[in-house]
Each structure stands twice: as C-alpha cells, then as structure tokens.
Design a protein around this motif. Structure first.
Motif, PDB file in Angstrom:
ATOM      1  N   SER A  71      46.657  41.068  48.836  1.00 47.92           N
ATOM      2  CA  SER A  71      47.859  41.952  49.228  1.00 47.92           C
ATOM      3  C   SER A  71      48.708  40.769  50.009  1.00 47.92           C
ATOM      4  CB  SER A  71      47.381  43.051  49.947  1.00 47.92           C
ATOM      5  OG  SER A  71      46.575  42.805  51.311  1.00 47.92           O
ATOM      6  N   PHE A  72      47.997  39.731  50.431  1.00 46.24           N
ATOM      7  CA  PHE A  72      48.760  38.855  51.298  1.00 46.24           C
ATOM      8  C   PHE A  72      49.375  37.750  50.513  1.00 46.24           C
ATOM      9  CE2 PHE A  72      45.943  40.762  54.299  1.00 46.24           C
ATOM     10  CZ  PHE A  72      46.787  40.969  55.409  1.00 46.24           C
ATOM     11  N   ILE A  73      48.886  37.508  49.225  1.00 48.35           N
ATOM     12  CA  ILE A  73      49.328  36.663  48.398  1.00 48.35           C
ATOM     13  C   ILE A  73      50.643  36.753  47.591  1.00 48.35           C
ATOM     14  CG2 ILE A  73      48.568  35.237  46.343  1.00 48.35           C
ATOM     15  CD1 ILE A  73      45.732  35.676  47.168  1.00 48.35           C
ATOM     16  N   SER A  74      51.466  35.957  47.742  1.00 43.91           N
ATOM     17  CA  SER A  74      52.664  36.218  47.012  1.00 43.91           C
ATOM     18  C   SER A  74      52.827  36.044  45.308  1.00 43.91           C
ATOM     19  CB  SER A  74      53.946  35.144  47.570  1.00 43.91           C
ATOM     20  OG  SER A  74      53.911  35.143  48.972  1.00 43.91           O
ATOM     21  N   HIS A  75      51.762  35.141  45.268  1.00 44.83           N
ATOM     22  CA  HIS A  75      52.023  34.565  43.408  1.00 44.83           C
ATOM     23  C   HIS A  75      50.324  34.125  43.441  1.00 44.83           C
ATOM     24  CE1 HIS A  75      54.363  34.515  40.188  1.00 44.83           C
ATOM     25  NE2 HIS A  75      53.483  33.386  39.459  1.00 44.83           N
ATOM     26  N   PHE A  76      49.983  34.416  42.098  1.00 43.86           N
ATOM     27  CA  PHE A  76      48.800  33.834  41.407  1.00 43.86           C
ATOM     28  C   PHE A  76      48.992  32.702  40.390  1.00 43.86           C
ATOM     29  CE2 PHE A  76      47.313  37.870  43.509  1.00 43.86           C
ATOM     30  CZ  PHE A  76      46.061  37.314  43.844  1.00 43.86           C
ATOM     31  N   ILE A  77      48.240  31.530  40.585  1.00 39.59           N
ATOM     32  CA  ILE A  77      48.271  30.889  39.262  1.00 39.59           C
ATOM     33  C   ILE A  77      47.026  30.572  38.687  1.00 39.59           C
ATOM     34  CG2 ILE A  77      48.663  28.277  38.460  1.00 39.59           C
ATOM     35  CD1 ILE A  77      50.368  28.000  41.091  1.00 39.59           C
ATOM     36  N   LEU A  78      46.857  31.039  37.549  1.00 44.21           N
ATOM     37  CA  LEU A  78      45.868  30.968  36.552  1.00 44.21           C
ATOM     38  C   LEU A  78      45.518  29.779  35.821  1.00 44.21           C
ATOM     39  CD1 LEU A  78      45.813  34.781  35.246  1.00 44.21           C
ATOM     40  CD2 LEU A  78      44.936  33.876  37.576  1.00 44.21           C
ATOM     41  N   ALA A  79      44.220  29.118  36.084  1.00 40.22           N
ATOM     42  CA  ALA A  79      44.115  28.096  35.295  1.00 40.22           C
ATOM     43  C   ALA A  79      43.308  28.262  33.887  1.00 40.22           C
ATOM     44  CB  ALA A  79      43.249  27.062  35.978  1.00 40.22           C
TER      45      ALA A  79
END
Length: 218
Positions: free
Chosen positions: A147-155
């Motif tokens: 909930s604190f993360i603005s964006h995810f990057i998936l490898a």
C-alpha cells in the motif's frame, strides 16, 4: 534535479539490471542523478556522470550482520535524500517504507526480481523448520508494504500470477530479465567432434549443480 536510489543488499553496485540497464537508461534520457546502493566488490567503476556508487554492504549471504543492514541503508538514504527509491530486494522494503512515512513526497518502487516466497520454500537455503515461517513472513511483509509502493516492476512474466496477492491491482510494469546485447543468428550446433559444457553463475545444490553434472554425464 531529482535523485533516484537503486538499492539491493546482495547484488553488487555494478549489477547488470540496476546499473547497466536501469541506471544508464535513466541518465541517458533524463536529468536525474542516480545513486546505486549495493554490495561491495573489488573493482568499482570510476565515478560516472550522474551515477554514484555506494558499496555499503559487505557480508556473506548467511550472516548475522545482514540482519542489521537496514540501519546502514536508512543512514545512507537519509544522507542522499532521494525523490525516488527503487528497492530491489524484500529486505529493504520495511526500512524504505519507514523512511517514506517521514518523507511523504518520496516515491517508492519495488523491483520484484525474484519470488522470494517460493524460493525460500523450495530451495535448501534454510532448514525445514524455518522454511515455511520465513516464507510466510516475507510474503506478508510484501503485502503489508504494497500500500506504500507507488509502482511495481516485475522481472518475470510469471510474477503477474505468482505475486497476485502482493500486487492486488497495484500498477506494475513488466521489465523481463533478458540478454541486453544484439542477438545474432548462428549455425545449427554440431556435436560430432565433441564439445565442452560450462556451468556458470552461483554454484550450489539449490542452483542446479548436481542436475548439470547428471546432464553432462548423459
């Protein structure tokens, strides 16, 4: 001029993904300054324009000192004062969230390079008694911090399904780990005259060394 931090505990500051792919691309196409926090190595490139190396971690994979690495991390980002923090390992999620709580304008990005939950469960890095509680703790931490993360990057593409609980409809970008050079067509592989096999990477039971030996024998 904005500051962007890439941070990992075990990956070296010259890690291909953090440094060669992400950091170099960012400074090439923006005015941002990049700071890479990671593990110390013997040969660190001389300071590049707009890229700074901070090799602040130096310990073995299984080490008591690793438990307190988050303290060193918080001290470093408190000095840098970045606008964006890209966390590249689950261990730095909580300290990054704590820093964000006192600095609301900071954007937190989580680069999911591994499915740590499954890695802990299905490798021999930890004893059978520790595997499940550790795996659950890591996944629970990722879900709480989401909930604190603005964006995810998936490898990896499969993380869209495997990490669905953590993502929970959050915004994410697929950035697969792929070979960065030019792919050239080669002639069919011929084995009539024999050949040599090279096993590279981390050498250990969990990383397939015995399967490689069996394959070589066959």
């Amino acid at each position: 001029m904005s500051k962007i931090v890439f941070a990992s505990i075990l990956k070296p500051v010259t890690d291909t993904r953090m440094y060669e792919k992400m950091a170099k691309t960012i400074v090439l196409h923006s005015s941002a300054v990049v700071h890479i926090i990671g593990h110390a190595i013997d040969l660190i490139p001389s300071k590049e324009e707009k890229i700074n190396f901070h090799p602040i971690f130096q310990f073995k994979r299984i080490s008591f000192a690793r438990i307190f690495a988050w303290c060193t991390f918080i001290r470093m980002i408190n000095v840098i004062k970045p606008q964006i923090i890209v966390v590249c390992t689950h261990e730095l999620l909580l300290p990054a969230v704590i820093y964000k709580m006192f600095n609301n304008k900071v954007q937190l990005i989580y680069d999911v390079q591994e499915n740590y939950y499954l890695n802990i469960l299905y490798t021999n890095s930890f004893s059978s008694l520790l595997k499940y509680p550790l795996a659950v703790w890591v996944r629970a931490k990722e879900i709480v911090c989401a909930s604190f993360i603005s964006h995810f990057i998936l490898a990896e593409t499969c993380f869209e399904i495997e990490c669905k609980q953590m993502l929970n409809h959050q915004k994410y970008t697929l950035l697969p780990n792929q070979y960065e050079g030019e792919i050239c067509a080669k002639k069919p592989f011929v084995t009539s005259k024999g050949f040599n096999l090279v096993y590279s990477g981390t050498i250990g039971t969990s990383y397939g060394i015995w399967e490689t030996i069996v394959l070589t024998s066959k």
